[in-house]
Motif scaffolding. Structure first.
Motif, mmCIF file in Angstrom:
data_model
loop_
_atom_site.group_PDB
_atom_site.id
_atom_site.type_symbol
_atom_site.label_atom_id
_atom_site.label_comp_id
_atom_site.label_asym_id
_atom_site.label_seq_id
_atom_site.Cartn_x
_atom_site.Cartn_y
_atom_site.Cartn_z
ATOM 1 N N MET A 1 -9.605 55.780 6.488
ATOM 2 C CA MET A 1 -10.770 54.904 6.506
ATOM 3 C C MET A 1 -10.382 53.431 6.397
ATOM 4 S SD MET A 1 -13.122 57.327 4.048
ATOM 5 C CE MET A 1 -14.572 56.319 4.064
ATOM 6 N N VAL A 2 -9.130 53.159 6.040
ATOM 7 C CA VAL A 2 -8.635 51.789 5.998
ATOM 8 C C VAL A 2 -8.003 51.405 7.335
ATOM 9 C CG1 VAL A 2 -7.027 50.200 4.859
ATOM 10 C CG2 VAL A 2 -8.252 51.906 3.510
ATOM 11 N N TRP A 3 -7.209 52.317 7.942
ATOM 12 C CA TRP A 3 -6.436 51.934 9.120
ATOM 13 C C TRP A 3 -7.042 52.390 10.450
ATOM 14 C CZ3 TRP A 3 -5.168 56.156 11.921
ATOM 15 C CH2 TRP A 3 -4.904 57.368 11.285
ATOM 16 N N THR A 4 -8.175 53.059 10.455
ATOM 17 C CA THR A 4 -8.737 53.533 11.724
ATOM 18 C C THR A 4 -8.947 52.384 12.714
ATOM 19 O OG1 THR A 4 -10.626 54.669 12.750
ATOM 20 C CG2 THR A 4 -11.061 53.395 10.752
ATOM 21 N N PRO A 5 -8.477 52.524 13.963
ATOM 22 C CA PRO A 5 -8.571 51.436 14.944
ATOM 23 C C PRO A 5 -9.780 51.547 15.873
ATOM 24 C CG PRO A 5 -7.057 53.088 15.760
ATOM 25 C CD PRO A 5 -7.610 53.620 14.460
ATOM 26 N N ILE A 6 -10.826 52.233 15.467
ATOM 27 C CA ILE A 6 -11.936 52.488 16.389
ATOM 28 C C ILE A 6 -12.730 51.232 16.725
ATOM 29 C CG2 ILE A 6 -12.182 54.883 15.655
ATOM 30 C CD1 ILE A 6 -14.487 54.111 13.919
ATOM 31 N N LEU A 7 -12.594 50.164 15.915
ATOM 32 C CA LEU A 7 -13.359 48.945 16.181
ATOM 33 C C LEU A 7 -12.697 48.039 17.213
ATOM 34 C CD1 LEU A 7 -14.473 47.941 12.556
ATOM 35 C CD2 LEU A 7 -15.709 49.307 14.239
ATOM 36 N N LEU A 8 -11.523 48.410 17.710
ATOM 37 C CA LEU A 8 -10.781 47.535 18.614
ATOM 38 C C LEU A 8 -11.265 47.601 20.054
ATOM 39 C CD1 LEU A 8 -7.115 48.114 17.361
ATOM 40 C CD2 LEU A 8 -8.600 46.158 16.883
ATOM 41 N N VAL A 9 -12.088 48.579 20.386
ATOM 42 C CA VAL A 9 -12.455 48.784 21.791
ATOM 43 C C VAL A 9 -13.166 47.579 22.381
ATOM 44 C CG1 VAL A 9 -14.549 50.013 21.040
ATOM 45 C CG2 VAL A 9 -13.725 50.267 23.386
ATOM 46 N N ILE A 10 -14.023 46.934 21.627
ATOM 47 C CA ILE A 10 -14.765 45.796 22.168
ATOM 48 C C ILE A 10 -13.855 44.596 22.382
ATOM 49 C CG2 ILE A 10 -15.471 44.805 19.953
ATOM 50 C CD1 ILE A 10 -18.248 44.372 21.225
ATOM 51 N N ASP A 11 -12.769 44.495 21.600
ATOM 52 C CA ASP A 11 -11.826 43.394 21.768
ATOM 53 C C ASP A 11 -10.994 43.559 23.035
ATOM 54 O OD1 ASP A 11 -12.431 42.003 19.295
ATOM 55 O OD2 ASP A 11 -11.508 43.699 18.289
ATOM 56 N N VAL A 12 -10.679 44.812 23.400
ATOM 57 C CA VAL A 12 -9.894 45.044 24.615
ATOM 58 C C VAL A 12 -10.644 44.526 25.837
ATOM 59 C CG1 VAL A 12 -8.870 46.793 26.099
ATOM 60 C CG2 VAL A 12 -8.689 47.006 23.634
ATOM 61 N N GLY A 13 -11.922 44.875 25.941
ATOM 62 C CA GLY A 13 -12.716 44.390 27.068
ATOM 63 C C GLY A 13 -12.826 42.883 27.093
ATOM 64 N N ALA A 14 -12.914 42.264 25.916
ATOM 65 C CA ALA A 14 -13.062 40.810 25.851
ATOM 66 C C ALA A 14 -11.817 40.101 26.355
ATOM 67 C CB ALA A 14 -13.377 40.387 24.419
ATOM 68 N N ALA B 1 -9.671 57.993 22.032
ATOM 69 C CA ALA B 1 -9.396 58.605 23.334
ATOM 70 C C ALA B 1 -10.457 58.196 24.359
ATOM 71 C CB ALA B 1 -9.334 60.121 23.195
ATOM 72 N N LEU B 2 -11.731 58.216 23.947
ATOM 73 C CA LEU B 2 -12.804 57.797 24.846
ATOM 74 C C LEU B 2 -12.708 56.309 25.151
ATOM 75 C CD1 LEU B 2 -15.367 58.510 26.393
ATOM 76 C CD2 LEU B 2 -16.673 58.196 24.276
ATOM 77 N N SER B 3 -12.298 55.520 24.166
ATOM 78 C CA SER B 3 -12.154 54.080 24.375
ATOM 79 C C SER B 3 -11.100 53.778 25.429
ATOM 80 C CB SER B 3 -11.785 53.393 23.060
ATOM 81 O OG SER B 3 -12.796 53.561 22.086
ATOM 82 N N LEU B 4 -9.969 54.461 25.370
ATOM 83 C CA LEU B 4 -8.910 54.244 26.352
ATOM 84 C C LEU B 4 -9.392 54.575 27.758
ATOM 85 C CD1 LEU B 4 -5.865 55.686 24.378
ATOM 86 C CD2 LEU B 4 -6.306 53.279 24.900
ATOM 87 N N PHE B 5 -10.183 55.638 27.879
ATOM 88 C CA PHE B 5 -10.728 56.011 29.187
ATOM 89 C C PHE B 5 -11.691 54.952 29.702
ATOM 90 C CE2 PHE B 5 -14.191 58.142 31.554
ATOM 91 C CZ PHE B 5 -13.465 58.541 32.670
ATOM 92 N N LEU B 6 -12.601 54.469 28.841
ATOM 93 C CA LEU B 6 -13.564 53.449 29.252
ATOM 94 C C LEU B 6 -12.874 52.119 29.548
ATOM 95 C CD1 LEU B 6 -16.491 54.176 26.766
ATOM 96 C CD2 LEU B 6 -16.278 54.878 29.153
ATOM 97 N N THR C 1 -16.880 48.862 27.801
ATOM 98 C CA THR C 1 -16.311 48.524 26.497
ATOM 99 C C THR C 1 -17.227 47.602 25.701
ATOM 100 O OG1 THR C 1 -15.046 46.759 27.598
ATOM 101 C CG2 THR C 1 -13.909 48.843 27.194
ATOM 102 N N MET C 2 -17.996 46.762 26.378
ATOM 103 C CA MET C 2 -18.920 45.881 25.657
ATOM 104 C C MET C 2 -19.970 46.677 24.905
ATOM 105 S SD MET C 2 -19.623 42.383 27.854
ATOM 106 C CE MET C 2 -20.383 43.216 29.242
ATOM 107 N N PHE C 3 -20.667 47.552 25.610
ATOM 108 C CA PHE C 3 -21.782 48.252 24.976
ATOM 109 C C PHE C 3 -21.320 49.459 24.163
ATOM 110 C CE2 PHE C 3 -23.854 45.937 28.467
ATOM 111 C CZ PHE C 3 -24.838 45.288 27.732
ATOM 112 N N PHE C 4 -20.245 50.104 24.587
ATOM 113 C CA PHE C 4 -19.678 51.159 23.751
ATOM 114 C C PHE C 4 -19.129 50.566 22.457
ATOM 115 C CE2 PHE C 4 -16.080 53.930 22.510
ATOM 116 C CZ PHE C 4 -16.789 55.096 22.273
ATOM 117 N N GLY C 5 -18.493 49.388 22.551
ATOM 118 C CA GLY C 5 -17.995 48.730 21.351
ATOM 119 C C GLY C 5 -19.101 48.350 20.388
ATOM 120 N N LEU C 6 -20.219 47.840 20.928
ATOM 121 C CA LEU C 6 -21.370 47.539 20.061
ATOM 122 C C LEU C 6 -21.914 48.803 19.419
ATOM 123 C CD1 LEU C 6 -23.382 44.876 22.123
ATOM 124 C CD2 LEU C 6 -22.038 44.506 20.050
#
Length: 351
Positions: free
Chosen positions: A57-70, A243-248, A277-282
């Motif tokens: 819960m400290v290191w999970t990288p799930i919030l990075l998806v919106i930054d990749v698209g940006a 995994a879904l983030s990498l695909f999107l 990635t914008m809307f999935f990240g939001l």
């Protein structure tokens, strides 16, 4: 991450998404700053926790998806606008068909063929570089002289590209760690409370489960070991989400690379945007915000509100205690301690 920090990220990214849809140039610096902050935070979490499954819960990288698209949007659109001014990018830019055409998409399989034909034409007629299509902003590309090269935009594109590869690497590392964490059996995590005072020996909950009390020297508080139910769920969520983030992200990369800059739809909004990635990240930010609020005001799964505390190994007297959820303060202490653990005495203080 504590819910107030997630809420701040959500409130920053929400207007940024609207700005990126309307005019990508206005928010590019803010996008890079936020992406840099998220990348540094995730890297620090990886170093401190060593990707311990109990601290997912400290290191999970799930919030990075919106930054990749940006950062990907910033890099591709900067290169599209200014790439023809740089000698090492000019051939790539001229490989694309002119944006003045009415086609919605560019065939990526024709890039090499176009590059070869247009490079030969350019060698025979150097002035043809000035006659190619316009960029998204409508500016005509120029040849790359020392006076014409936009060094600020080159720096922005370079930073965006570096951040893109760094964040992708962090996501892949986190995905591998989440897969491994999900397979760990009988995982336990510490749960601390002021009720477990420094003289406590054991704790018994309403279901007659008995827990040994351990002293947390860094935190100055006592803790018990609980089954890592929430951590197991977060490991699965991390695995699926990343995994879904990498695909999107791959789909958005294709959109940014192949969609014509002049192609508009949905009330004249330009389609050359990382929509997924914008809307999935939001959506990920909003989901994490809701879950963080719920978890901050509830006890761990299986733990009862009322407990009995034994202060000695052999005693006839037990103390009754009432446990309370961690709240915002407890969530902050737990998350920041996990994030800054590698700092040692600089964070906890030296004895």
């Amino acid at each position: 991450m504590p819910w107030h920090l997630v809420a701040m990220l959500f409130l920053v990214h929400l207007p940024l998404v609207l700005v990126r849809v309307a005019s990508w140039k206005k928010g590019q610096i803010v996008c890079l700053v936020v992406a840099f902050f998220d990348a540094i935070t995730t890297t620090q979490a990886y170093v401190s926790t060593k990707l311990d499954p109990a601290k997912v819960m400290v290191w999970t990288p799930i919030l990075l998806v919106i930054d990749v698209g940006a950062v990907l949007q910033v890099f591709i659109l900067v290169v599209e606008k200014y790439g023809a001014r740089f000698p090492f990018l000019r051939h790539i830019m001229h490989a694309h068909p002119s944006p003045q055409t009415d086609e919605s998409f560019v065939n990526p399989f024709l890039l090499l063929e176009n590059w070869g034909s247009r490079s030969n034409a350019a060698s025979r007629n150097p002035s043809s570089h000035h006659q190619d299509g316009q960029s998204e902003s409508g500016d005509q590309p120029k040849n790359g002289t020392a006076q014409d090269i936009p060094w600020a935009e080159l720096l922005i594109a370079t930073i965006a590209l570096i951040l893109f590869f760094v964040i992708i690497a962090l996501q892949i590392i986190g995905l591998i760690a989440a897969v491994r964490a999900r397979s760990v059996e009988n995982l336990t995590v510490p749960w601390c409370s002021p009720v477990f005072n420094v003289f406590a020996f054991a704790v018994q909950d309403a279901s007659c489960n008995l827990y040994a009390v351990e002293q947390n020297r860094n935190g100055g508080i006592a803790c018990i070991k609980l089954p890592a139910t929430l951590q197991h769920r977060w490991s699965i969520a991390t695995e699926v989400t990343v995994a879904l983030s990498l695909f999107l992200q791959f789909i958005d990369f294709w959109i940014l690379l192949c969609v014509n800059s002049k192609f508009k739809k949905l009330r004249q909004a330009k389609m050359k945007r990382p929509w997924f990635t914008m809307f999935f990240g939001l959506g990920v930010l909003l989901t994490v915000l809701i879950l963080s609020i719920l978890q901050a005001y509830m006890l761990p799964p299986g733990m009862s509100k009322d407990v009995l505390v034994a202060n000695e190994a052999e005693t006839e007297f037990l103390c009754r205690g009432t446990l309370t959820p961690p709240g915002l303060r407890g969530s902050n202490i737990g998350w920041w301690d996990g994030l800054m653990q590698s700092w040692g005495c600089a964070w906890y203080g030296c004895p």
